[in-house]
Design a protein around this motif. Structure first.
Motif, short mmCIF file in Angstrom:
data_model
loop_
_atom_site.label_atom_id
_atom_site.label_comp_id
_atom_site.label_asym_id
_atom_site.label_seq_id
_atom_site.Cartn_x
_atom_site.Cartn_y
_atom_site.Cartn_z
N ARG A 88 0.80 -1.25 -0.02
CA ARG A 88 -0.06 -0.08 -0.08
C ARG A 88 0.94 0.99 -0.01
O ARG A 88 1.90 1.47 0.98
CB ARG A 88 -0.98 0.00 1.45
N MET A 89 1.03 2.42 -1.15
CA MET A 89 1.42 3.14 -1.21
C MET A 89 0.72 4.35 -0.84
O MET A 89 -0.40 4.86 -1.39
CB MET A 89 2.01 3.66 -3.09
N GLY A 90 0.90 5.09 0.96
CA GLY A 90 0.40 6.24 1.32
C GLY A 90 0.71 7.70 0.41
O GLY A 90 2.14 7.83 0.75
N THR A 91 -0.01 8.44 -0.09
CA THR A 91 0.54 9.91 -0.40
C THR A 91 -0.73 11.06 0.04
O THR A 91 -1.81 10.38 0.93
CB THR A 91 0.11 9.45 -1.64
N GLU A 92 -0.47 12.22 -0.17
CA GLU A 92 -1.57 13.07 0.51
C GLU A 92 -2.53 13.26 -0.40
O GLU A 92 -3.45 13.53 -0.60
CB GLU A 92 -0.73 13.98 1.10
N TYR A 112 -0.51 17.43 -2.91
CA TYR A 112 1.04 18.59 -3.44
C TYR A 112 1.16 18.49 -4.83
O TYR A 112 2.10 17.86 -5.06
CB TYR A 112 2.07 18.68 -1.98
N ALA A 113 0.54 18.98 -5.42
CA ALA A 113 0.39 18.92 -6.96
C ALA A 113 2.42 19.53 -7.27
O ALA A 113 2.46 20.90 -6.64
CB ALA A 113 -0.33 19.52 -7.70
N PRO A 114 2.74 19.45 -8.48
CA PRO A 114 2.72 18.54 -9.46
C PRO A 114 3.56 17.60 -8.36
O PRO A 114 3.26 15.87 -8.91
CB PRO A 114 3.58 18.87 -10.53
N TYR A 115 3.66 17.16 -7.69
CA TYR A 115 4.03 15.67 -6.97
C TYR A 115 3.68 15.25 -6.85
O TYR A 115 3.24 13.59 -7.41
CB TYR A 115 5.07 15.61 -5.08
N ASN A 116 2.11 15.13 -5.74
CA ASN A 116 0.86 14.08 -6.11
C ASN A 116 -0.13 15.34 -5.92
O ASN A 116 -0.65 16.06 -5.25
CB ASN A 116 1.00 12.58 -4.99
N PHE A 117 -1.50 14.15 -6.69
CA PHE A 117 -3.07 15.50 -6.75
C PHE A 117 -4.03 14.56 -6.60
O PHE A 117 -3.79 12.97 -7.48
CB PHE A 117 -2.94 16.36 -7.03
N ILE A 118 -4.69 13.91 -6.89
CA ILE A 118 -6.07 14.07 -7.23
C ILE A 118 -6.62 13.76 -8.59
O ILE A 118 -7.13 15.55 -8.57
CB ILE A 118 -7.19 13.57 -5.91
N ASN A 119 -6.45 13.69 -9.39
CA ASN A 119 -7.41 13.95 -10.80
C ASN A 119 -8.77 14.36 -10.96
O ASN A 119 -9.57 13.51 -9.71
CB ASN A 119 -6.57 13.43 -12.01
N ASP A 120 -9.25 14.54 -11.49
CA ASP A 120 -10.65 15.05 -12.57
C ASP A 120 -11.54 13.59 -12.17
O ASP A 120 -12.64 13.40 -11.56
CB ASP A 120 -11.41 15.31 -14.28
N ARG A 163 2.86 9.46 -8.88
CA ARG A 163 2.03 8.36 -9.40
C ARG A 163 3.74 7.65 -10.11
O ARG A 163 3.21 6.14 -10.27
CB ARG A 163 0.65 8.83 -9.54
N GLU A 164 3.39 8.32 -10.58
CA GLU A 164 4.10 7.89 -12.12
C GLU A 164 5.39 7.09 -11.81
O GLU A 164 5.91 6.24 -11.99
CB GLU A 164 4.17 8.41 -13.30
N LEU A 165 5.98 7.89 -10.62
CA LEU A 165 7.29 7.36 -10.03
C LEU A 165 7.03 5.94 -9.59
O LEU A 165 7.77 5.04 -9.22
CB LEU A 165 8.09 8.47 -9.46
N GLY A 166 5.94 6.07 -8.90
CA GLY A 166 5.38 5.04 -7.52
C GLY A 166 5.18 3.49 -8.33
O GLY A 166 5.59 2.67 -8.45
N ASP A 167 4.67 4.13 -9.51
CA ASP A 167 4.14 3.22 -10.29
C ASP A 167 5.41 2.26 -11.25
O ASP A 167 4.98 0.74 -11.07
CB ASP A 167 3.52 3.26 -11.77
#
Length: 241
Positions: free
Chosen positions: A28-32, A35-43, A52-56
């Motif tokens: 399970r990969m935990g993120t906030e 905090y764009a562009p590092y991590n965010f929720i898209n549409d 997300r790209e890096l983790g995958d």
């Protein structure tokens, strides 16, 4: 003594079973997710961004099955330690203080300058009111200066505090703040910057040495073949390796 030996044997058996199970379980990969562009929720309501790209890709290289979960920043370390997820991949800078509680992989970004966002270039960052997100290296830095620290739960709230006059400036990663200056001409980055932390890495429980090793190898392989630098350039994260 006999009871002690039996107890020790039982604990060893349980640990062995847990170790074996760790090879098959979903990581399970935990993120906030804020905090764009590092991590965010898209549409589509999904975790997106550089991490997300890096983790995958790291999960593919480490031959791990992974899923993404989100957690508020101020409890992200306690919930890792308590087992709610297995990694933190959330723009978290490597610091000595955090390293006392959790473990880190090698860094997957260079240290990003922390910048001050304000409504005026002549803001007093040493004696004024400066906003920062709770639990960040920026909040710790401000607390060590003569400025007055005001903390907020989310990074968006820190910027709002500058807009509405609650704070003279906000201190955060320059990569995060720059887009606000492009969207709003009244906001600007002042010249003074702070170099904080040792770059960003994945956080893991100190007991998960094997998992840390797998991610370390995957990060290094992406550094070696240039794919990590390509992601850094795509998302405009900062300096490449």
């Amino acid at each position: 003594m006999k009871n002690f030996i039996l107890t020790t044997t039982a604990l060893t058996l349980v640990a062995s079973m847990a170790f074996a199970d760790s090879h098959a379980k979903t990581i399970r990969m935990g993120t906030e997710g804020a905090y764009a562009p590092y991590n965010f929720i898209n549409d589509a309501g999904e975790v997106d961004g550089f991490e997300r790209e890096l983790g995958d890709e790291l999960c593919v290289r480490a031959e791990l099955t992974c899923e993404w979960v989100t957690n508020e920043w101020d409890s992200i370390i306690p919930n890792l330690v308590s087992g709610n997820y297995d990694t933190i991949i959330a723009g978290m800078s490597i610091t000595d203080e955090r390293d006392e509680v959790i473990d880190f992989t090698q860094n997957y970004t260079q240290p990003d300058p922390s910048a001050y966002l304000a409504l005026s270039m002549d803001v007093d960052v040493t004696g004024g009111v400066i906003a920062a997100q709770t639990g960040t290296i920026q909040a710790s830095h401000i607390a060590s200066t003569g400025a007055t620290l005001v903390e907020f739960a989310t990074p968006e709230e820190t910027v709002a505090a500058v807009r509405n006059g609650e704070a003279d400036a906000v201190l955060a990663d320059k990569t995060f703040l720059t887009p606000f200056t492009e969207e709003d001409a009244s906001l600007m980055l002042i010249e003074q910057e702070e170099m904080l932390g040792g770059g960003i890495g994945m956080g893991l429980r100190e007991s998960d040495g094997e998992l840390k090793g797998k991610f370390d190898m995957a990060i290094q392989s992406m550094k070696d073949d240039g794919s990590l630098n390509a992601l850094i350039e795509k998302w405009k994260i900062g300096e490449t390796f």
